[in-house]
Design a protein around this motif. Structure first.
Motif, mmCIF file in Angstrom:
data_model
loop_
_atom_site.group_PDB
_atom_site.id
_atom_site.type_symbol
_atom_site.label_atom_id
_atom_site.label_comp_id
_atom_site.label_asym_id
_atom_site.label_seq_id
_atom_site.Cartn_x
_atom_site.Cartn_y
_atom_site.Cartn_z
ATOM 1 N N PHE A 145 -7.784 -51.041 30.991
ATOM 2 C CA PHE A 145 -7.598 -51.588 29.645
ATOM 3 C C PHE A 145 -7.411 -50.425 28.678
ATOM 4 C CE2 PHE A 145 -9.958 -54.725 32.009
ATOM 5 C CZ PHE A 145 -9.415 -55.945 31.608
ATOM 6 N N VAL A 146 -6.744 -50.713 27.578
ATOM 7 C CA VAL A 146 -6.532 -49.675 26.564
ATOM 8 C C VAL A 146 -6.717 -50.294 25.179
ATOM 9 C CG1 VAL A 146 -4.044 -50.074 26.471
ATOM 10 C CG2 VAL A 146 -4.956 -47.844 25.820
ATOM 11 N N ILE A 147 -7.354 -49.499 24.269
ATOM 12 C CA ILE A 147 -7.605 -49.955 22.879
ATOM 13 C C ILE A 147 -6.933 -48.986 21.924
ATOM 14 C CG2 ILE A 147 -9.365 -50.326 21.121
ATOM 15 C CD1 ILE A 147 -11.296 -51.110 23.329
ATOM 16 N N LEU A 148 -6.176 -49.528 20.985
ATOM 17 C CA LEU A 148 -5.590 -48.717 19.918
ATOM 18 C C LEU A 148 -6.395 -48.972 18.649
ATOM 19 C CD1 LEU A 148 -3.422 -46.910 18.650
ATOM 20 C CD2 LEU A 148 -1.988 -48.957 18.376
ATOM 21 N N LEU A 149 -7.141 -47.919 18.228
ATOM 22 C CA LEU A 149 -7.938 -48.007 16.990
ATOM 23 C C LEU A 149 -7.068 -47.532 15.838
ATOM 24 C CD1 LEU A 149 -11.345 -46.596 18.303
ATOM 25 C CD2 LEU A 149 -10.644 -48.986 18.071
ATOM 26 N N ASP A 150 -6.698 -48.476 14.998
ATOM 27 C CA ASP A 150 -5.792 -48.160 13.886
ATOM 28 C C ASP A 150 -6.606 -47.734 12.664
ATOM 29 O OD1 ASP A 150 -3.484 -47.847 12.541
ATOM 30 O OD2 ASP A 150 -3.024 -49.979 12.334
ATOM 31 N N SER A 151 -6.153 -46.665 11.982
ATOM 32 C CA SER A 151 -6.756 -46.199 10.724
ATOM 33 C C SER A 151 -8.242 -45.896 10.899
ATOM 34 C CB SER A 151 -6.560 -47.252 9.612
ATOM 35 O OG SER A 151 -5.183 -47.498 9.397
ATOM 36 N N VAL A 152 -8.570 -44.915 11.757
ATOM 37 C CA VAL A 152 -9.958 -44.466 11.899
ATOM 38 C C VAL A 152 -10.172 -43.303 10.942
ATOM 39 C CG1 VAL A 152 -10.192 -45.252 14.265
ATOM 40 C CG2 VAL A 152 -9.332 -42.968 13.823
ATOM 41 N N GLY A 153 -11.414 -43.160 10.462
ATOM 42 C CA GLY A 153 -11.692 -42.078 9.529
ATOM 43 C C GLY A 153 -11.782 -40.732 10.218
ATOM 44 N N ASN A 154 -12.486 -40.659 11.356
ATOM 45 C CA ASN A 154 -12.641 -39.401 12.081
ATOM 46 C C ASN A 154 -12.968 -39.711 13.548
ATOM 47 O OD1 ASN A 154 -15.412 -40.140 12.092
ATOM 48 N ND2 ASN A 154 -15.629 -39.231 10.069
ATOM 49 N N GLN A 155 -13.248 -38.661 14.255
ATOM 50 C CA GLN A 155 -13.534 -38.795 15.694
ATOM 51 C C GLN A 155 -14.797 -39.597 15.945
ATOM 52 O OE1 GLN A 155 -13.033 -35.238 18.200
ATOM 53 N NE2 GLN A 155 -15.000 -35.702 19.140
ATOM 54 N N ILE A 192 -14.034 -54.448 18.905
ATOM 55 C CA ILE A 192 -12.973 -53.884 18.053
ATOM 56 C C ILE A 192 -12.789 -54.756 16.817
ATOM 57 C CG2 ILE A 192 -11.788 -52.835 20.021
ATOM 58 C CD1 ILE A 192 -9.823 -55.162 19.985
ATOM 59 N N ARG A 193 -12.010 -54.207 15.899
ATOM 60 C CA ARG A 193 -11.701 -54.927 14.659
ATOM 61 C C ARG A 193 -10.452 -55.769 14.854
ATOM 62 N NH1 ARG A 193 -11.068 -49.538 11.317
ATOM 63 N NH2 ARG A 193 -9.789 -49.254 13.221
ATOM 64 N N GLU A 242 -15.840 -42.494 18.721
ATOM 65 C CA GLU A 242 -16.970 -42.375 19.644
ATOM 66 C C GLU A 242 -17.885 -43.591 19.535
ATOM 67 O OE1 GLU A 242 -18.803 -38.715 18.640
ATOM 68 O OE2 GLU A 242 -17.259 -37.470 19.582
ATOM 69 N N ASP A 243 -18.065 -44.116 18.289
ATOM 70 C CA ASP A 243 -18.896 -45.310 18.127
ATOM 71 C C ASP A 243 -18.316 -46.501 18.895
ATOM 72 O OD1 ASP A 243 -20.585 -43.878 16.536
ATOM 73 O OD2 ASP A 243 -19.687 -44.553 14.629
ATOM 74 N N VAL A 244 -17.011 -46.670 18.815
ATOM 75 C CA VAL A 244 -16.385 -47.781 19.545
ATOM 76 C C VAL A 244 -16.552 -47.588 21.052
ATOM 77 C CG1 VAL A 244 -14.231 -48.989 20.006
ATOM 78 C CG2 VAL A 244 -14.750 -48.212 17.689
ATOM 79 N N ALA A 245 -16.394 -46.335 21.520
ATOM 80 C CA ALA A 245 -16.536 -46.063 22.958
ATOM 81 C C ALA A 245 -17.955 -46.381 23.429
ATOM 82 C CB ALA A 245 -16.178 -44.614 23.248
ATOM 83 N N GLU A 248 -21.619 -52.766 25.991
ATOM 84 C CA GLU A 248 -21.223 -54.151 26.231
ATOM 85 C C GLU A 248 -20.884 -54.396 27.708
ATOM 86 O OE1 GLU A 248 -20.873 -58.005 25.084
ATOM 87 O OE2 GLU A 248 -21.407 -56.321 23.730
ATOM 88 N N LEU A 249 -20.218 -53.404 28.314
ATOM 89 C CA LEU A 249 -19.806 -53.572 29.709
ATOM 90 C C LEU A 249 -20.915 -53.279 30.699
ATOM 91 C CD1 LEU A 249 -16.188 -52.056 29.683
ATOM 92 C CD2 LEU A 249 -16.878 -54.464 29.498
ATOM 93 N N SER A 250 -22.007 -52.687 30.229
ATOM 94 C CA SER A 250 -23.119 -52.387 31.128
ATOM 95 C C SER A 250 -24.002 -53.610 31.391
ATOM 96 C CB SER A 250 -23.980 -51.252 30.562
ATOM 97 O OG SER A 250 -24.599 -51.668 29.340
ATOM 98 N N HIS A 251 -23.863 -54.661 30.549
ATOM 99 C CA HIS A 251 -24.638 -55.877 30.770
ATOM 100 C C HIS A 251 -24.189 -56.552 32.083
ATOM 101 C CE1 HIS A 251 -25.154 -56.048 26.118
ATOM 102 N NE2 HIS A 251 -26.002 -55.193 26.697
ATOM 103 N N PRO A 252 -25.085 -57.165 32.815
ATOM 104 C CA PRO A 252 -24.724 -57.782 34.109
ATOM 105 C C PRO A 252 -23.682 -58.885 33.941
ATOM 106 C CG PRO A 252 -27.117 -57.586 33.871
ATOM 107 C CD PRO A 252 -26.542 -57.261 32.523
ATOM 108 N N PHE A 253 -22.834 -58.983 34.940
ATOM 109 C CA PHE A 253 -21.844 -60.063 35.039
ATOM 110 C C PHE A 253 -22.367 -61.092 36.049
ATOM 111 C CE2 PHE A 253 -19.485 -56.553 33.403
ATOM 112 C CZ PHE A 253 -18.407 -57.062 32.691
#
Length: 873
Positions: free
Chosen positions: A532-542, A518-519, A546-549, A555-560
């Motif tokens: 967890f929840v993310i608030l994306l402020d001032s996005v241009g469009n949908q 995130i920014r 989707e890019d952030v999702a 990122e979360l698919s990498h092994p822990f």
């Protein structure tokens, strides 16, 4: 001359006759005199004798003066027992009848003879040989004793009642008995009756006097005992009053214990005693009071060991020990094994130990002992001391509390003094403390709005920021925002498998990775758990959202790295975009993102879904589907299929799991799992289970015709049946309606439901087991219930959760599977592997020890008309 001689001779004859008559009269007078004297002797005898035996013996001697009575006996009738007794017997030839006939009953023998004949007829009897023979021939009597010349018996009467017989007999033919002898014996018999009555009355009177004397003696002794007990009670009461007064007195400890000794000595003699107390840690014994008749020194405090005092403290019971008891305890190793140097009991005769209950527990003992063999304590002394010891313990407790309170007052005064001095220094530090409090307040404000584990903003702070963003978007309609609701797909399994510590590390690492996606002007928050929840402020469009999702998913698919091993995870994301209708609220936006997240999970997890308001149409469709299911249940449109359960090594079918399916006109085939989800939403799980049981009962005969009788049915049942008694009663009736052998039926209930409501399951399982059905737990391991809880259930089987069969490559999973298998075997439960997808799975599970299981590798679900072909395949 001749005439004169004749006259003279006639006169001589007359004189001779007169002389003869005079001699006879003289003889009669002399006999009368002897008889009179004998009767007077008998009368005097009746007044002088004191016992019947003495009277009968003297009577015999007097009677012998009157008639030939060498053979004489008296038979009496006992008025109580009704038996004939012989108090006196004398005979020239025969022994006593009891000795002549030792094997016969004396009373019955006399009743059958001449004695009994006189008693029955109540008439005097003079019996010669002829009369005796006539009586024998007529069966009036039985022949008894030696033959005699004459036998005379007269009844002894008392108050118009025959009470005995007086008998004389002769063996000499020259001796005769006539009316005079019979009359004489009748006269004597009257004296016998009167004397016997007098003697019996005298004997009864003496017995009554003796009895009354004993009663008076007993009453006197009781009175003495009562007086003694009353005085003893008064002394005890006085002692208790004195003990109570001691508890509130201001005397010092030594004088207090001396006074206690004095008070107890008023009750019983005490020359040797001591009081022992445990310290607060209960590892040291002290002896605040000790007195010895030999002036021995008081023992010093010592560590708790295995002495006699510790024996009383350990057993919590008063004991009175003799010398032999102490020796036996020493020989058995209960005393002085650890510390033989403490044994100074060699010359002690008796030893009494009484535990003292102080501050609610045994904290000391009162001990009394004696060296002298002349001073012996008894159980009543132990009981008395036990009662008094309770009051002594109370007094000691009050004394100790008083001393403790006094010490506390002194310490309080010291602390007040110290505190007064310290207050002067406190003012100097007060300003620093104020600054410290402000820092703490700022920290509290921060903690109130942030998650303690990850340091991220929490739900409250996120909702506040989201509400501000919505208000900004309403004022600036061109500005848009998006909310991403992120839920980790396997967090619960990881947390339960690896432990909470690794679970926390997983969440911290997840928060770090989300920060990279995130920014700086966006907001990342943790709502709780793995959400967890993310608030994306001032996005241009949908597309930006989707890019952030997608970036988050990558990122979360990498092994822990957790517990020194690589662990894979994924996330399900729901995305909610801002609405231009100005109807958004912080709650509605978050709810929309949450709904979209659950849609992502239903699609298979590891993806994201954009919330669409058109989903309301889908909800309407779901409602219609629920109504259609209700109608299908009423019309009987659901059909039955079976999943085979086999032995892993032979693949022999041993059981079937019946499952429902529904041919929907538009959705196609709806399977059991989907049916359960639909039924759960519309609260039809109980009706669906009842339908399943009815279908099983209807198709059982056909199933038995195709597969024989050597199989069982394993049916999954919802735990909603167990939530209240009416549903449970309905389930019982439904099971009873089944027309097949219920021992072939196993009902399985989900482990998660069991964990959520354990008590209902335990009670319901006890009721269901009485129907002869078997019970089991399925999806075992999904809720990780305590293994010990299985011991409370009357179950026979466990079904492992299917997720374990799909993770056999994981060492942690293998450890869990082995643990579950070992626990089931230890509890003698049958355990089934579920979800077996390949032959390799079969091999691994067989090596662990599993014998039975189910899954696509062992046979697919089939309908009954093609059951044989499908099961064999």
């Amino acid at each position: 001359m001749f005439r004169e001689e004749t006259l003279q001779s006639t006169e001589t004859v007359r004189l001779h006759k007169r002389i003869a008559r005079l001699k006879v009269l003289a003889l009669k007078y002399k006999r009368a005199e002897i008889t009179q004297n004998a009767l007077l002797d008998i009368s005097n005898l009746a007044a002088s004798v004191s016992t019947p035996e003495e009277f009968y013996s003297s009577l015999h001697q007097s009677l012998k003066k009157l008639i030939a009575a060498d053979n004489f006996f008296i038979a009496t009738l006992n008025p109580v027992t009704g038996r004939i007794e012989i108090p006196f017997f004398a005979d020239e030839k025969d022994l006593h009848p009891q000795d002549c006939y030792p094997n016969e009953d004396l009373s019955q023998m006399l009743y059958s003879g001449l004695t009994g004949y006189v008693l029955k007829t109540e008439q005097a009897l003079v019996c010669n040989n002829d009369t005796y023979q006539q009586l024998v021939n007529s069966n009036a009597i039985m022949p008894r004793g030696s033959n005699c010349h004459l036998w005379v018996g007269v009844p002894i009467r008392s108050a118009e009642c025959t009470t005995g017989v007086l008998v004389v007999q002769s063996y000499d033919s020259n001796i005769h008995y006539g009316d005079i002898e019979v009359e004489l014996m009748n006269f004597i018999s009257h004296h016998i009756s009167a004397v016997v009555e007098r003697l019996q009355y005298q004997e009864q009177l003496e017995l009554a006097i003796e009895t009354r004397t004993k009663e008076l003696s007993i009453a006197y002794n009781k009175l003495k005992l009562e007086v003694y007990e009353r005085r003893r009670a008064e002394r005890l009461q006085q002692s208790l009053f004195e003990i109570a007064d001691l508890a509130t007195s201001n005397i010092d400890s030594l004088e207090f214990y001396e006074e206690l000794h004095r008070v107890i000595s008023h009750l019983i003699p005490i020359n040797n005693c001591f009081i022992s107390l445990l310290n607060e840690e209960r590892n040291t014994l002290s002896f605040p009071y000790f007195v010895s008749q030999f002036d021995l020194p008081s023992p010093k405090p010592r560590a708790v060991s295995d002495g006699l005092t510790e024996y009383i403290l350990l057993n919590h019971k008063p004991r009175l020990l003799e010398r032999s008891d102490i020796n036996a305890l020493i020989q058995s190793g209960e005393l002085y094994c650890e510390a033989p140097e403490l044994n100074d009991t060699q010359e002690i005769n008796q030893w009494i130990g009484l535990p003292l209950l102080i501050h609610g527990k045994v904290s000391g003992s009162l001990t009394i002992y004696s060296y002298s063999y002349s001073q012996n304590y008894q159980e009543k002394d132990l009981e008395l001391l036990t009662f008094v010891s309770q009051h002594i313990a109370t007094a000691i407790e009050k004394k100790l509390s008083s001393e403790s309170l006094q010490l506390s007052y002194e310490q309080l005064e010291e602390k007040v003094h110290e505190r007064t001095q310290a207050l002067a220094c406190v003012n100097e530090d007060l300003e620093e403390e104020i600054h410290q409090r402000k820092r703490i307040e700022r920290q509290l404000v921060h903690d109130a709005k942030h998650d303690n584990l990850t340091g991220l903003p929490n739900r409250a702070m996120f909702m506040e920021r989201l509400s501000q963003t919505i208000k900004h978007a309403r004022r600036h309609t061109l500005d848009k925002f998006a909310v991403l609701f992120i839920d980790m797909d396997r967090f619960k399994l990881l947390n339960d498998t690896l432990g909470h510590l690794e679970g926390d590390r997983f969440l911290i690492e997840t928060a770090k990775r989300l920060h990279f996606c995130i920014r700086s002007n966006d907001m990342l928050a943790r709502l709780g758990g793995d959400e967890f929840v993310i608030l994306l402020d001032s996005v241009g469009n949908q597309k930006d959202a989707e890019d952030v999702a997608e970036r988050v998913l990558v990122e979360l698919s990498h092994p822990f790295t957790l517990s020194n091993q690589q662990v894979n995870s994924s996330a399900s994301i729901g995305v909610a975009m801002s609405d231009s209708s100005n109807s958004d609220t912080s709650e509605s936006v978050l709810r929309n993102a949450d709904n979209a997240m659950y849609q992502a999970k239903s699609k298979g997890k590891g993806c994201y879904v954009i919330f669409d308001h058109g989903n309301n149409k889908q909800q309407v469709q779901e409602l219609e589907l629920e109504n259609e299911l209700k109608m299908a249940l009423k019309k009987g449109e659901l059909q039955l299929s079976y999943l085979p359960i086999m032995e892993l090594d032979t693949e022999r079918v041993i059981a079937f799991e019946p499952r429902l399916f529904w041919h929907h006109p538009t959705l196609g085939k709806v399977k059991q799992l989907q049916l359960n989800n639909i039924a759960e939403h519309c609260n039809l799980l109980i009706e669906l289970d009842n339908y399943l049981l009815a279908s099983i009962n209807e198709g059982f005969q056909t199933l038995e015709q195709q597969f024989g009788v050597d199989f069982h049915l394993q049916v999954s049942i919802s735990s909603q049946h167990l939530n209240h008694k009416h549903a449970l009663r309905s389930l019982k009736n439904k099971i009873k309606q089944c027309g097949f052998d219920l021992s072939k039926l196993t009902l399985f209930f989900n482990e998660k439901a069991f964990v959520q409501n354990t008590n209902n399951h335990i009670n319901a399982f006890e009721i269901l087991s009485s129907l002869n059905v078997q019970l089991g737990i399925e999806a075992y391991g999904s809720a990780h219930s305590a293994i010990s809880s299985l011991t409370f259930l009357p179950i026979q089987s466990l079904k492992l959760d299917p997720s374990y069969a799909t993770h056999l490559e994981s060492e942690q999973y293998l450890k869990l599977i082995k643990a579950y298998y070992s626990a089931a075997r230890a509890l003698e439960l049958e355990i089934f592997a579920v979800g077996i997808c390949s032959k390799a799975h079969c091999q691994v599970l067989s090596e662990i020890g599993f014998k039975k299981g189910q899954g696509i590798a062992l046979g697919k679900v089939f309908e009954l008309n093609s059951a044989k072909n499908q099961a064999c395949a």
